[in-house]
Design a protein around this motif. Structure first.
Motif, PDB file in Angstrom:
ATOM      1  N   VAL A  97       0.877  -1.173   0.000  1.00 45.38           N
ATOM      2  CA  VAL A  97       0.000   0.000   0.000  1.00 45.38           C
ATOM      3  C   VAL A  97       0.912   1.220   0.000  1.00 45.38           C
ATOM      4  O   VAL A  97       1.575   1.500   1.003  1.00 45.38           O
ATOM      5  N   PHE A 109      -9.041   3.544   4.173  1.00 48.59           N
ATOM      6  CA  PHE A 109      -8.428   2.394   3.511  1.00 48.59           C
ATOM      7  C   PHE A 109      -9.383   1.227   3.702  1.00 48.59           C
ATOM      8  O   PHE A 109      -9.691   0.861   4.837  1.00 48.59           O
ATOM      9  N   LEU A 111      -9.297  -2.529   2.903  1.00 42.62           N
ATOM     10  CA  LEU A 111      -8.394  -3.603   2.470  1.00 42.62           C
ATOM     11  C   LEU A 111      -9.066  -4.932   2.801  1.00 42.62           C
ATOM     12  O   LEU A 111      -8.921  -5.460   3.897  1.00 42.62           O
ATOM     13  N   TYR A 118      -0.948  -7.144   3.750  1.00 45.07           N
ATOM     14  CA  TYR A 118      -0.842  -5.734   3.394  1.00 45.07           C
ATOM     15  C   TYR A 118       0.386  -5.097   4.044  1.00 45.07           C
ATOM     16  O   TYR A 118       0.549  -5.146   5.259  1.00 45.07           O
TER      17      TYR A 118
END
Length: 172
Positions: A97, A109, A111, A118
């Motif tokens: 990221v 965010f 995710l 990540y």
């Protein structure tokens, strides 16, 4: 007027430090999501996250390692895009990221790959709020140290100045 110019100069410096290619009222990120490997300019950040995860990650063979890159996102005064990853993979996937910069707004965010690993390159929040929502089984690490000044942040990655960063796991 001098204070206003100083604030704008600081915002531009923050955006440029985050790796943006342009900043003039509108913000232009480096480019779309793409795939990269060990020969990528992003390798040092990815390597830091792999080291942070230690032996727990499934990416043992560096020579064959591929990772997805979610590019830079900037929000200034609430204008800009959130960072969203809705891809669900059958196998573990490493996802870098890239920097998120949030100045006087809210950056979110999302995710949501439950098999995602990540890796946050960096995140900058100034007089704003950043919210990170990850899938229940996803893994998260930061590529480097951070700092919190007159604000709150649950982790050590990224920089928060007079703002707040929150982290939430989304379990079905």
């Amino acid at each position: 007027m001098a204070v206003r110019r100083a604030v704008m100069a600081s915002l531009i410096a923050l955006a440029l430090a985050a790796g943006l290619t342009a900043f003039s009222g509108a913000v232009v990120p480096d480019g779309p999501q793409h795939s990269a490997g060990k020969d990528s300019e992003h390798w040092p950040a990815v390597k830091s996250c792999l080291d942070a995860w230690g032996d727990t990650h499934p990416f043992k063979d560096d020579s064959k390692l591929r990772f997805r890159v979610l590019e830079v996102s900037v929000k200034v005064f609430g204008i800009g895009d959130d960072i969203t990853d809705k891809d669900e993979t059958d196998d573990p996937q490493l996802i870098l990221v890239r920097p998120g910069v949030n100045v006087m707004g809210k950056l979110t965010f999302h995710l949501m790959n439950p098999k995602g690993w990540y890796c946050f390159e960096k995140n900058v929040t100034v007089m704003a709020k950043s919210e990170v929502t990850v899938a229940c089984d996803a893994h998260v690490a930061s590529a480097g140290p951070g700092a919190t000044v007159m604000g709150s942040s649950p982790g050590k990655g990224g920089t928060t100045v007079m703002g707040k960063t929150t982290f939430e796991r989304k379990c079905k």
